[in-house]
Write a protein that holds these residues in place. Structure first.
Motif, PDB file in Angstrom:
ATOM      1  N   PRO A 150       0.804  -1.229   0.000  1.00  8.41           N
ATOM      2  CA  PRO A 150       0.000   0.000   0.000  1.00  8.41           C
ATOM      3  C   PRO A 150       0.840   1.283   0.000  1.00  8.41           C
ATOM      4  O   PRO A 150       0.422   2.288  -0.575  1.00  8.41           O
ATOM      5  CB  PRO A 150      -0.843  -0.107   1.270  1.00  8.41           C
ATOM      6  N   PRO A 253      -7.069  -3.866   0.410  1.00  7.06           N
ATOM      7  CA  PRO A 253      -7.312  -4.484   1.712  1.00  7.06           C
ATOM      8  C   PRO A 253      -6.318  -4.008   2.768  1.00  7.06           C
ATOM      9  O   PRO A 253      -5.435  -4.740   3.170  1.00  7.06           O
ATOM     10  CB  PRO A 253      -7.152  -5.980   1.432  1.00  7.06           C
ATOM     11  N   VAL A 254      -6.447  -2.759   3.212  1.00  7.51           N
ATOM     12  CA  VAL A 254      -5.569  -2.229   4.262  1.00  7.51           C
ATOM     13  C   VAL A 254      -6.362  -2.095   5.553  1.00  7.51           C
ATOM     14  O   VAL A 254      -7.586  -1.946   5.515  1.00  7.51           O
ATOM     15  CB  VAL A 254      -4.980  -0.838   3.895  1.00  7.51           C
ATOM     16  N   THR A 255      -5.675  -2.154   6.691  1.00  6.78           N
ATOM     17  CA  THR A 255      -6.378  -1.982   7.962  1.00  6.78           C
ATOM     18  C   THR A 255      -6.522  -0.502   8.300  1.00  6.78           C
ATOM     19  O   THR A 255      -7.464  -0.087   8.934  1.00  6.78           O
ATOM     20  CB  THR A 255      -5.627  -2.689   9.100  1.00  6.78           C
ATOM     21  N   THR A 256      -5.532   0.295   7.867  1.00  8.98           N
ATOM     22  CA  THR A 256      -5.578   1.728   8.127  1.00  8.98           C
ATOM     23  C   THR A 256      -5.481   2.463   6.789  1.00  8.98           C
ATOM     24  O   THR A 256      -4.663   2.094   5.953  1.00  8.98           O
ATOM     25  CB  THR A 256      -4.376   2.152   8.997  1.00  8.98           C
ATOM     26  N   ASP A 328      -0.210   7.019   7.210  1.00  8.92           N
ATOM     27  CA  ASP A 328      -1.441   6.376   7.668  1.00  8.92           C
ATOM     28  C   ASP A 328      -2.317   7.400   8.392  1.00  8.92           C
ATOM     29  O   ASP A 328      -1.801   8.267   9.092  1.00  8.92           O
ATOM     30  CB  ASP A 328      -1.112   5.245   8.652  1.00  8.92           C
ATOM     31  N   SER A 329      -3.621   7.244   8.226  1.00 10.19           N
ATOM     32  CA  SER A 329      -4.514   8.153   8.954  1.00 10.19           C
ATOM     33  C   SER A 329      -5.855   7.487   9.210  1.00 10.19           C
ATOM     34  O   SER A 329      -6.396   6.800   8.344  1.00 10.19           O
ATOM     35  CB  SER A 329      -4.742   9.435   8.156  1.00 10.19           C
ATOM     36  N   ARG A 330      -6.393   7.712  10.401  1.00 13.95           N
ATOM     37  CA  ARG A 330      -7.719   7.174  10.693  1.00 13.95           C
ATOM     38  C   ARG A 330      -8.792   8.053  10.091  1.00 13.95           C
ATOM     39  O   ARG A 330      -9.952   7.684  10.024  1.00 13.95           O
ATOM     40  CB  ARG A 330      -7.950   7.159  12.209  1.00 13.95           C
TER      41      ARG A 330
ATOM     42  N   GLN B 145      -2.421   0.998  16.628  1.00 12.16           N
ATOM     43  CA  GLN B 145      -2.460   1.069  15.177  1.00 12.16           C
ATOM     44  C   GLN B 145      -1.332   0.252  14.537  1.00 12.16           C
ATOM     45  O   GLN B 145      -1.510  -0.402  13.524  1.00 12.16           O
ATOM     46  CB  GLN B 145      -2.349   2.531  14.756  1.00 12.16           C
ATOM     47  N   THR B 148      -2.349  -3.388  14.575  1.00 14.97           N
ATOM     48  CA  THR B 148      -3.320  -3.783  13.541  1.00 14.97           C
ATOM     49  C   THR B 148      -2.733  -3.688  12.134  1.00 14.97           C
ATOM     50  O   THR B 148      -3.104  -4.468  11.268  1.00 14.97           O
ATOM     51  CB  THR B 148      -4.607  -2.936  13.554  1.00 14.97           C
ATOM     52  N   SER B 149      -1.807  -2.767  11.907  1.00 13.17           N
ATOM     53  CA  SER B 149      -1.353  -2.590  10.523  1.00 13.17           C
ATOM     54  C   SER B 149      -0.227  -3.541  10.120  1.00 13.17           C
ATOM     55  O   SER B 149       0.247  -3.472   8.989  1.00 13.17           O
ATOM     56  CB  SER B 149      -0.992  -1.138  10.240  1.00 13.17           C
ATOM     57  N   LYS B 151      -0.634  -6.369   9.360  1.00  9.18           N
ATOM     58  CA  LYS B 151      -1.263  -7.117   8.259  1.00  9.18           C
ATOM     59  C   LYS B 151      -1.091  -6.439   6.899  1.00  9.18           C
ATOM     60  O   LYS B 151      -1.245  -7.090   5.868  1.00  9.18           O
ATOM     61  CB  LYS B 151      -2.764  -7.255   8.554  1.00  9.18           C
ATOM     62  N   ASP B 152      -0.812  -5.150   6.897  1.00  3.34           N
ATOM     63  CA  ASP B 152      -0.685  -4.436   5.628  1.00  3.34           C
ATOM     64  C   ASP B 152       0.648  -4.696   4.931  1.00  3.34           C
ATOM     65  O   ASP B 152       0.790  -4.439   3.747  1.00  3.34           O
ATOM     66  CB  ASP B 152      -0.854  -2.920   5.832  1.00  3.34           C
ATOM     67  N   LYS B 154       2.705  -7.578   3.836  1.00  6.55           N
ATOM     68  CA  LYS B 154       2.492  -9.030   3.724  1.00  6.55           C
ATOM     69  C   LYS B 154       3.734  -9.836   4.060  1.00  6.55           C
ATOM     70  O   LYS B 154       3.632 -10.941   4.592  1.00  6.55           O
ATOM     71  CB  LYS B 154       1.994  -9.388   2.317  1.00  6.55           C
ATOM     72  N   ASP B 255      -5.489 -14.667   2.327  1.00  7.57           N
ATOM     73  CA  ASP B 255      -5.554 -13.229   2.571  1.00  7.57           C
ATOM     74  C   ASP B 255      -5.846 -12.568   1.226  1.00  7.57           C
ATOM     75  O   ASP B 255      -5.783 -13.222   0.190  1.00  7.57           O
ATOM     76  CB  ASP B 255      -4.199 -12.765   3.121  1.00  7.57           C
ATOM     77  N   GLU B 256      -6.116 -11.260   1.271  1.00  6.75           N
ATOM     78  CA  GLU B 256      -6.326 -10.575  -0.003  1.00  6.75           C
ATOM     79  C   GLU B 256      -4.993 -10.086  -0.517  1.00  6.75           C
ATOM     80  O   GLU B 256      -4.435  -9.130   0.005  1.00  6.75           O
ATOM     81  CB  GLU B 256      -7.260  -9.386   0.207  1.00  6.75           C
TER      82      GLU B 256
END
Lengths: 430, 430
Positions: A150, A253-256, A328-330, B145, B148-149, B151-152, B154, B255-256
């Motif tokens: 990403p 498919p990113v979490t943030t 990254d930003s929410r 954060q 959780t990230s 996962k971004d 891979k 995963d995607e």
């Protein structure tokens, strides 16, 4: 051989332009164990349309070919060049950027042999239909690897939003489809046009005797024949001043979410020195407001609009220039809005003399830190050289910057129609 | 042979000081390494603690004020990170400051920088036995954060999942960023309480390198680093617990993504300080450590299945990890090619000449790493982690002494533990 002594930095560069046009730079580093060599050509992903050597008509070659060529130079009819370096205890690598292709090695022994290998493999191409086909699978996986990243997608997406026509908007590796069109003949056309010694620089830094090294390089070059090379004719499309797309958003498919704010920089008509000053000033100003000590950073961070991934960079070249801020930003929409407001405010802000001195100190410290790395020196020196800038003059250039120059720069920097916002967001529910 | 590094090691009140004078750098690097055992309940705290400490001190009570103070010292850099090293957790704080000798200004930079360093570690902003609430909460969010990230990215994610499965019942599987459920409960007072344990009981090693006068460096560090409550520390060997693999596992997760990530984990049963550690280095070089290795030549060059295919080993846990990015539908093929390379190593399918070349590559890599200040410190810290004092010269001699038979023995010693494949939801193995 010319000797350039830089008193303050305690460094000396030995340089000479050889009969075939190759520019050689030697930096001796007697305290280092390692020697680092970089052989670079003034040819990158943006050089897609040009007049081939010995022809009259311009051609446009497939996207990603400079990078493809870089991969293929390592393969010879009977061997892989990586093995040659391996046998000599060296590690080798290469990279392709928008404007450059560079081949490098580092070694702590067999320096003469490794320099010889570097010069010879780059100057002795061997492309076959079979090896070109084989590479397509490898590069397709390289492209797919980037497709899953990403950060890369947001960086490149921003550039694509900034530029309408200019080939800087084309991914350096090309696409799976574009590289599929590449043929052996295309590779030779590009090679012959752009790998002439007069379009190249050799930079070697490390622990060696400069006289002997220069002699070795000369002997190597004198033993080879090169066609006469007229200056290369490259053509680039007209590029409007404004951005191609002021706002763009893609789903991944990113979490943030990620949000980048891009600035299209004006470089037309700038001299090397102008470019250096603009680069220094923009990085100092961004660092003053948007680094961890900056008031804008503090505000964005405290309001949870950014995190540690927030960063900024400026890249100025002869052909194009851009600055990108983000991470990254929410809340990517709010971040884009606030950063744009902040950028527009810069002009009205007053930088105090005290702040400006601190900005300079920070930049000087940064520069000295970078100068610890031979890789940085060699890469940056070659890059700056093509722009007509002397890397070792950067320190006095920073020291000579004044607050007036900074204010002049700020006066013309930010324009709404040269800002683009690019976001990567998680898939949205329908 | 020439002495490569000059290290002076001194026992101080509550820490060990390592002074490494060197003229190679234009900056001075100071690194403080805090070591503890790996405990699950500490992971989240140890991830968050350096983030909070780096934000504010009693005398620079906001992140911006602290950063400005660093910037005033010619952009001095302070960073920190936490890593797992075998059965240990190590938090490193690194500071890099310009050397006064290159500046047109005579501020006592090093002393000022050390004072700041001292305050970050020993006088963090706190009140009533708790860290500052605002800073704590903001950093907590940042860490959440970060968790959780993962996962971004891979490649890191697949690596984490491999270790999750492979080391399921071992401390090494603990997550270096900690756990969301622990983070949620954590208060500013809890973390401050843990800080007391950390600052008084972790084993501390302080390194300083650069063009410094030894006595002056010792005097300054003495002045700013004293741990009254910490006991003096001997080099303690903590051997990792390594057991034979009962049965290897194969795990496929979805995963995607565009590119599948194939990661394999092996047990080497060999760690830094073991006699056959050097043979492991050569094994890794031949197998997957360099572009001339079997993995690169076969997975990439011969079969065009990947852009990268490589291996690396963990020196203190006894793991060897292979990683490659491939198209989802070539999983079986790529897996068998990788496993065939292990077999080839076991059957001694490499030449004496290749062994000799690999030794020189490994030595070259080591010498190059030691040319960088941070690299040198990392190499020397292996000694602290393993409890084995091995001089750089000795490392090199031992590498050069490795025989072909020892490499084959190592190939036979390593055991496949887990094959992990992260693949796309739609395009997986049919």
């Amino acid at each position: 051989m010319k000797e350039l002594v830089y008193e303050q930095l305690k460094e000396t560069i030995y340089t000479e332009t050889l009969d075939n046009g190759l520019k050689v730079f030697l930096l001796t580093k007697p305290d280092m164990v390692k020697t680092f060599g970089i052989f670079a050509t003034d040819y990158g992903s943006i050089d897609q349309t040009f007049t081939p050597l010995g022809k009259d008509e311009t051609v446009t070659v497939p996207e990603g070919i400079a990078h493809f060529l870089e991969h293929k130079l390592f393969e010879k009819e009977d061997r892989d060049v990586f093995q040659d370096f391996t046998k000599q205890g060296a590690s080798a690598n290469a990279f392709t950027s928008f404007t450059k292709t560079a081949y490098l090695f580092s070694a702590t022994s067999n320096i003469e042999k490794n320099v010889e290998t570097l010069l010879n493999f780059v100057q002795d191409p061997y492309f076959s239909d079979q090896s070109v086909e084989k590479e397509k699978g490898i590069i397709a996986q390289e492209i797919k690897m980037y497709d899953d990243q990403p950060d890369w997608r947001s960086f490149f997406g921003t550039i694509q939003s900034l530029f309408h026509e200019h080939p800087v908007r084309v991914d350096i590796a090309g696409t799976v489809e574009s590289i599929d069109e590449i043929t052996k003949e295309d590779l030779y056309t590009c090679y012959e046009t752009f790998y002439h010694p007069s379009n190249m620089t050799l930079f070697i830094a490390g622990n060696f005797d400069p006289e002997e090294m220069m002699k070795q390089v000369k002997d190597n070059q004198n033993a080879k024949e090169f066609a006469e090379a007229p200056s290369i004719h490259r053509s680039y499309p007209e590029e409007p001043e404004n951005v191609a797309k002021a706002f763009e958003k893609i789903e991944m498919p990113v979490t943030t979410s990620k949000c980048m704010i891009g600035l299209k920089e004006k470089v037309a008509g700038l001299s090397g020195r102008d470019i250096l000053r603009a680069e220094l000033l923009s990085s100092m100003i961004l660092s003053h407001y948007f680094s961890k000590s900056g008031e804008f950073y503090e505000e964005l961070y405290e309001n949870d609009l950014i995190d540690d991934s927030f960063h900024y960079e400026t890249d100025l070249d002869r052909q194009f220039g851009f600055t990108i801020l983000g991470g990254d930003s929410r809340n990517p929409d709010e971040l884009a809005k606030r950063v744009k407001e902040m950028l527009h405010q810069l002009k009205e802000r007053h930088i105090s003399q005290e702040d400006f001195e601190r900005m300079k100190k920070k930049k000087i410290g940064q520069f000295l830190r970078a100068m610890n790395s031979m890789e940085f020196i060699a890469n940056q020196f070659s890059h700056y050289h093509l722009l007509g800038i002397d890397l070792f003059e950067v320190l006095p250039e920073i020291e000579a910057l004044t607050i007036e120059k900074a204010n002049d720069f700020l006066e013309n920097w930010i324009h709404e129609d040269r800002i683009a916002v690019f976001q990567v967001v998680p898939p949205q529910a329908d | 042979m020439m002495k490569i590094t000059k290290e002076k090691m001194l026992e101080k009140q509550g820490y060990r000081l390592h002074i490494l004078p060197s003229k190679k750098y234009k900056t001075i690097n100071i690194v403080a390494k805090f070591k503890s055992e790996l405990k699950k309940e500490w992971m989240t705290k140890r991830a968050l603690l350096p983030m909070v400490l780096q934000k504010a001190t009693q005398d620079h009570p906001s992140p911006r004020q602290l950063q400005s103070a660093l910037e005033n010292l010619y952009g001095t850099i302070l960073s920190s990170d936490g890593t797992k090293k075998g059965e240990n957790h190590v938090i490193s704080f690194r500071m890099e400051v310009a050397n006064e000798a290159y500046l047109n200004d005579r501020t006592p930079l090093l002393e000022e920088a050390l004072r700041l360093f001292h305050n970050v570690l020993f006088n963090p902003k706190s009140e009533n036995y708790a860290f500052d609430e605002k800073i704590f909460n903001r950093e907590k969010q940042t860490l959440e954060q970060k968790i959780t990230s993962i996962k971004d990215d891979k490649m890191s994610y697949a690596n984490m999942r491999l270790i999750d499965h492979m080391c399921k019942d071992e401390p090494y599987a603990y997550h270096v960023h900690g756990y969301p459920e622990d983070l949620e409960k954590l208060t500013a007072a809890d973390l401050y309480e843990y800080y007391q344990t950390f600052i008084n009981h972790d084993l501390l090693d302080v390194y300083i390198t650069g063009d410094v006068d030894e006595d002056e460096a010792e005097r300054l560090i003495d002045k700013y680093f004293t741990r009254e409550n910490a006991s003096n520390q001997a080099l303690i060997e903590k051997k990792t617990n390594t057991q034979p693999v009962d049965e290897s596992k194969e795990i496929i997760e979805e995963d995607e993504l565009n590119q599948g990530k194939l990661h394999l984990g092996f047990r080497t049963h060999t760690t830094f300080g073991d006699e056959d550690y050097y043979a492991l280095q050569i094994f890794n070089g031949l197998f997957g450590g360099f572009p001339s290795s079997k993995l690169f030549m076969n997975v990439r060059e011969k079969h065009s299945l990947a852009y990268y295919a490589a291996s690396r080993f963990e020196s203190h846990k006894g793991l060897l990890l292979v990683f490659s990015g491939i198209a989802p539908d070539v999983y079986e093929q790529a897996k068998s090619i990788i496993l065939e390379q292990v077999e080839a190593m076991r059957n001694g399918e490499f030449t004496e000449e290749e062994v000799e070349q690999t030794k020189e590559l490994v030595v070259n890599q080591l010498l190059e790493t030691m040319d960088s200040a941070q690299g040198l410190i990392e190499i020397l810290y292996h000694q602290v982690l393993s409890g084995h004092m091995v001089e750089a010269e000795e490392l090199i001699e031992n590498i050069r002494r490795v025989t072909m038979q020892e490499v084959v023995d190592m190939a036979k010693k390593i055991e496949l533990d887990t094959i992990y494949f992260l693949t796309s939801k739609e395009g997986g193995e049919k």
